[in-house]
Design an enzyme around this catalytic site. Structure first.
Site, PDB file in Angstrom:
ATOM      1  CG  HIS A  74      -0.404   5.509   1.082  1.00 56.37           C
ATOM      2  ND1 HIS A  74      -1.621   5.769   0.435  1.00 56.37           N
ATOM      3  CD2 HIS A  74       0.181   4.489   0.217  1.00 56.37           C
ATOM      4  CE1 HIS A  74      -1.981   4.967  -0.534  1.00 56.37           C
ATOM      5  NE2 HIS A  74      -0.943   4.340  -0.469  1.00 56.37           N
ATOM      6  CG  ASN A 146      -4.685   2.821  -3.204  1.00 62.56           C
ATOM      7  OD1 ASN A 146      -4.472   3.368  -2.294  1.00 62.56           O
ATOM      8  ND2 ASN A 146      -3.845   2.410  -4.118  1.00 62.56           N
TER       9      ASN A 146
HETATM   10 FE1  HDD Z   1       0.487  -0.265   0.252  1.00 60.81          FE
HETATM   11  C1  HDD Z   1       0.749   1.939   2.981  1.00 60.81           C
HETATM   12  C2  HDD Z   1      -2.950   1.067  -0.293  1.00 60.81           C
HETATM   13  C3  HDD Z   1       0.316  -2.060  -2.660  1.00 60.81           C
HETATM   14  C4  HDD Z   1       3.530  -1.478   0.728  1.00 60.81           C
HETATM   15  N1  HDD Z   1      -0.675   1.253   1.252  1.00 60.81           N
HETATM   16  C5  HDD Z   1      -0.527   2.125   2.287  1.00 60.81           C
HETATM   17  C6  HDD Z   1      -1.710   2.891   2.556  1.00 60.81           C
HETATM   18  C7  HDD Z   1      -2.612   2.408   1.777  1.00 60.81           C
HETATM   19  C8  HDD Z   1      -2.128   1.476   0.654  1.00 60.81           C
HETATM   20  C9  HDD Z   1      -4.035   3.070   1.525  1.00 60.81           C
HETATM   21  C10 HDD Z   1      -1.677   3.851   3.804  1.00 60.81           C
HETATM   22  C11 HDD Z   1      -2.143   3.089   4.790  1.00 60.81           C
HETATM   23  C12 HDD Z   1      -2.345   4.195   6.004  1.00 60.81           C
HETATM   24  O1  HDD Z   1      -3.044   5.084   5.779  1.00 60.81           O
HETATM   25  O2  HDD Z   1      -1.557   3.989   6.941  1.00 60.81           O
HETATM   26  N2  HDD Z   1      -1.026  -0.562  -1.208  1.00 60.81           N
HETATM   27  C13 HDD Z   1      -2.168   0.155  -1.277  1.00 60.81           C
HETATM   28  C14 HDD Z   1      -2.909  -0.667  -2.277  1.00 60.81           C
HETATM   29  C15 HDD Z   1      -2.037  -1.415  -2.993  1.00 60.81           C
HETATM   30  C16 HDD Z   1      -0.788  -1.260  -2.241  1.00 60.81           C
HETATM   31  C17 HDD Z   1      -4.411  -0.305  -2.634  1.00 60.81           C
HETATM   32  C18 HDD Z   1      -2.252  -2.131  -4.228  1.00 60.81           C
HETATM   33  C19 HDD Z   1      -3.308  -2.703  -4.429  1.00 60.81           C
HETATM   34  N3  HDD Z   1       1.702  -1.470  -0.720  1.00 60.81           N
HETATM   35  C20 HDD Z   1       1.433  -2.198  -1.718  1.00 60.81           C
HETATM   36  C21 HDD Z   1       2.552  -3.208  -2.084  1.00 60.81           C
HETATM   37  C22 HDD Z   1       3.488  -2.803  -1.433  1.00 60.81           C
HETATM   38  C23 HDD Z   1       2.984  -2.044  -0.267  1.00 60.81           C
HETATM   39  C24 HDD Z   1       2.459  -3.909  -3.456  1.00 60.81           C
HETATM   40  C25 HDD Z   1       4.478  -3.748  -0.858  1.00 60.81           C
HETATM   41  C26 HDD Z   1       4.970  -4.664  -1.369  1.00 60.81           C
HETATM   42  N4  HDD Z   1       1.736   0.321   1.464  1.00 60.81           N
HETATM   43  C27 HDD Z   1       2.850  -0.600   1.670  1.00 60.81           C
HETATM   44  C28 HDD Z   1       3.857   0.106   2.876  1.00 60.81           C
HETATM   45  C29 HDD Z   1       3.022   1.104   3.574  1.00 60.81           C
HETATM   46  C30 HDD Z   1       1.742   1.293   2.604  1.00 60.81           C
HETATM   47  C31 HDD Z   1       5.188   0.494   2.647  1.00 60.81           C
HETATM   48  C32 HDD Z   1       3.560   2.352   3.892  1.00 60.81           C
HETATM   49  C33 HDD Z   1       3.077   2.746   5.340  1.00 60.81           C
HETATM   50  C34 HDD Z   1       2.476   1.402   5.717  1.00 60.81           C
HETATM   51  O3  HDD Z   1       2.379   0.486   4.830  1.00 60.81           O
HETATM   52  O4  HDD Z   1       1.917   1.173   6.999  1.00 60.81           O
HETATM   53  O5  HDD Z   1       4.183  -1.013   3.752  1.00 60.81           O
END
Ligand code: HDD
EC number: 1.11.1.6
Length: 690
Positions: A74, A146
């Protein structure tokens, strides 16, 4: 120089920065006046630059460190401020203040693509993030969702594998921002649990026309908790007031060429001009008995709950009404945390959600460099916060006194003892929130998560014929980009046979490969009743509100005809955008000069929702020699949009291969009606779909 300009404020220094930014005097970061911002300090006019030039060194030093690590997923996003208003009383379900009817809560929203880097394009085939931070009076609640209600995997332990597979390949660093490559399909075809999400990812859901026209989903099952600590299960949905609308693949590809920032610009301009995007927040609420009666597990993030089974209840409105002042300070530094919940909202045991509860807090430290990232204005709660956490990198608060532990008896000595635990009733995660299974420690996947195909089938069979053709064609396109791994396309098609035999056959035929044997399913799929809510076409809103009509003119265009089209589009709440060969304008039939909003070559028809062409005979003759004008009409037709053309413009339509149908009109009232629609029936005549 006014002495207030350089006065150091007693507290955090923020006032000084603001004064420097809004005042006239340039200073260093430490408030020292800078008199020359053009020349470094040298030993002689042509001599070496001096190390003592602290103005130069500070400026370059700061610049060298301007970037922070981009989000691992993202990374590319656009944000805006707004307000959430609770419109229904759900106090029987949740005690959260944010849901008190009439309560208005400040919010910040960030939309994003998933796979591409921060500088990648806005319109790839990709899931969109829909993250909302509610600054409630009881603390921040982040709903990090999402634009698709399900996810690729069931357990967070697979997330790093999924992300590694989808992002650019490790050795060659391409492709950027897309799934059409070996490693993604290798992983996906080996992981049948991805199949349901793949159906969505191959559909037009991932080609939104605008961020303002996307649905959003909390994805997981969460819980609502009322004042008696009674818990109910809940799914959160965002529904755009402008209706859901997507582009088609050819259009999305051409949008990448026309405007890398198509969605970012669209959102910014809409808010800037007061056309504030709105969404309804709706909930699906159900209890343990309902959950236990379903043939899928509500804790499995690869499953949805059909709206036909649990209808949506609208409980509030989100309005985005203010653009950010500074992209980095706000959109880049905003840190969403699924762990941010407030009393009245709770987690479920969904194993994907549980893993997220660790990941986001952790990643913010790596992105923002400090455990004190919550003090950055965009992340700070708007309600008071007090605790005994202290110090750390970039600490900007100045706690007073000795109380940095509790319990303490400092108050008995007349000192400030600091905050105390909230009384019962305020607590959040420690509330008794209903029975959920716990037991022996097991590294195991529940048997109830074993069916990977029934809901994929539900999704596919709920689509219109045209939507199904888009899904089949996307599978063909994507799998045809798999290069070296011969076994991947047949393996994927073998999985698809469990979803729908017709789909699998279409994909195999499109790829030109024999139909492979059906993959063995961990659990035999079954048929679910079709859900119209899963189709975009079945619920599209035929409207011009929030949409744009491109109007192509040239020298000699009839002034009256142009005026009437512009008026009709505007009255229908659309945006009329005039395109001409020269941005300076075109000379109309009445001799007036009509300024253009866009130059023809730089304003191709894919950036509009419908196209009008108003030309004189001479103007048409000139445009027929202009590749960009022919392409303009051809693409509007090819992208299934309404085309309204006056009589003199007909030869251009003929040259562009535009054939008569319901979407091809004159420039009268019929055009404005047609412009509110897309003409999907036209497509089979124009291109081969799988
Ligand atoms: Fe995630 C970012 C949505 C599963 C780990 N995720 C991130 C963002 C969104 C989502 C919208 C961007 C937030 C922003 O605008 O700063 N992610 C989801 C959804 C998931 C999902 C809807 C499942 C239903 N994500 C998920 C899992 C993991 C992560 C299973 C790790 C175990 N996601 C992350 C992250 C991020 C992220 C690596 C990258 C930047 C941040 O968190 O702030 O930690």
């Amino acid at each position: 120089m006014a002495s207030e300009d350089i006065k150091t404020s007693a507290g955090n220094g923020g006032e000084t920065h603001q004064q420097a930014a809004s005042g006239n005097m340039l200073t260093t970061n430490h408030g020292v006046p800078v008199s020359d911002n053009q020349n470094s300090l040298k030993s002689g006019a042509r001599g070496p630059t001096l190390l003592e030039d602290f103005v130069l060194r500070e400026k370059i030093f700061h610049f060298d460190h301007e970037r922070i690590p981009e989000r691992i997923v993202h990374a590319r996003g656009s944000g805006a401020h707004g307000v959430f208003e609770a419109t229904d009383d759900i106090s029987d379900l949740s005690k959260a203040a944010v849901f008190t009817k009439g309560e208005k809560t400040e919010v910040f929203v960030r939309f994003s693509t998933v796979a591409g880097g921060a500088g990648s394009v806005d319109t790839p085939r990709d899931v969109r993030g829909f993250a909302v931070k509610f600054y409630t009076r009881e603390g921040n609640w982040d709903l990090v969702g999402n634009n698709i209600p399900v996810f690729f995997i069931q357990d967070a332990i697979k997330f790093p594998d999924l992300v590694h597979a989808v992002k650019m390949e490790a050795d060659r660093a391409y492709p950027q921002a897309g799934t059409a490559h070996d490693t993604f399909w290798d992983f996906a075809s080996l992981m049948p649990e991805t199949t349901h999400m793949l159906m969505w990812a191959m559909s037009d859901r991932v080609l939104p026309r605008s961020l303002r026209m996307m649905e959003g989903f909390g994805v997981h099952t969460f819980k609502l908790v009322n004042s008696k600590d009674k818990a109910s299960f809940v799914k959160f949905h965002w529904r755009p007031k402008l209706g859901i609308q997507s582009t088609i693949w050819d259009e999305a590809l051409k949008l990448q060429a026309a405007d890398n920032d198509y969605h970012r610009r669209d959102l910014f301009e809409a808010i800037d001009t007061g056309a504030f995007p709105e969404w309804e927040l709706a909930i699906q609420v159900f209890d343990e008995a309902f959950a236990n009666a379903q043939p899928y597990d509500v804790l499995d993030a690869t499953k949805l709950i059909p709206e036909e089974d649990v209808p949506l209840r609208v409980i509030g409105t989100l309005t985005l009404n203010r653009n950010v002042d500074n992209f980095f300070a706000e959109t880049e530094q905003v840190a969403f945390l699924p762990t941010n919940i407030v009393p009245g909202i709770d987690f479920s045991n969904d194993p994907l959600l549980q893993g997220r509860l660790f990941s986001y807090l952790d990643t913010q430290k790596s992105r923002l460099g400090t455990t004190n990232f919550h003090q950055i204005p965009i992340n700070a709660p708007r309600c008071p916060m007090h605790n005994f956490q202290r110090d750390g990198l970039m600490q900007t608060m100045v706690p007073k006194g000795r109380a940095n532990y509790e319990p303490n008896s400092l108050a008995a000595h007349g000192e400030d003892g600091g905050p105390r635990e909230a009384p019962a009733g305020f607590a959040t995660v420690d509330a008794a929130t209903g029975p959920e299974e716990t037991g022996d420690k097991l590294r195991i996947r529940s048997e109830t998560f074993a069916d990977h195909y029934s809901q994929a089938r539900l999704f596919y069979r709920s689509q219109t014929e045209s939507e199904q053709a888009h899904i089949a064609s996307s599978f063909v396109f994507e799998l045809s980009k798999v290069g070296l791994l011969d076994q991947v396309p047949p393996r994927m098609v073998a999985n698809l046979r469990n979803v729908d035999e017709d789909l699998a056959a279409r994909v195999a035929t499109g790829l030109g490969i024999p139909l492979p044997n059906k993959a063995k399913a961990a659990r035999e799929p079954f048929d679910m009743p079709v859900s119209d809510a899963l189709s975009i076409h079945k619920k599209m809103k035929n409207t011009l509100e929030g949409r744009a009509v491109g109007i192509l003119i040239a020298d000699g265009t009839d002034a009256g005809e142009l005026k009437s089209v512009v008026t009709a589009v505007t009255e229908a709440k659309g945006k009329a955008v005039i395109v001409a060969p020269k941005v300076g304008g075109a000379k109309l039939s009445d001799g007036s000069l009509q300024k253009a909003d866009g130059q023809l070559a730089g304003s191709p028809s894919q950036i509009f929702d419908a196209a009008a062409i108003i030309l004189s005979e001479a103007g048409c003759a000139a445009m027929m020699k202009e590749g960009a004008a022919i392409q303009w009409a051809m693409d509007a037709f090819g992208h299934l949009k309404a085309i309204g053309a006056n009589a003199a413009a007909q030869p251009l339509l003929a040259k562009a291969g535009v054939e008569p149908d319901d979407g091809v009109t004159d420039v009268g009232a019929d055009f404005v009606k047609a412009a509110a629609k897309r003409f999907y029936d036209r497509e089979p005549k124009l291109r081969t779909l799988a």
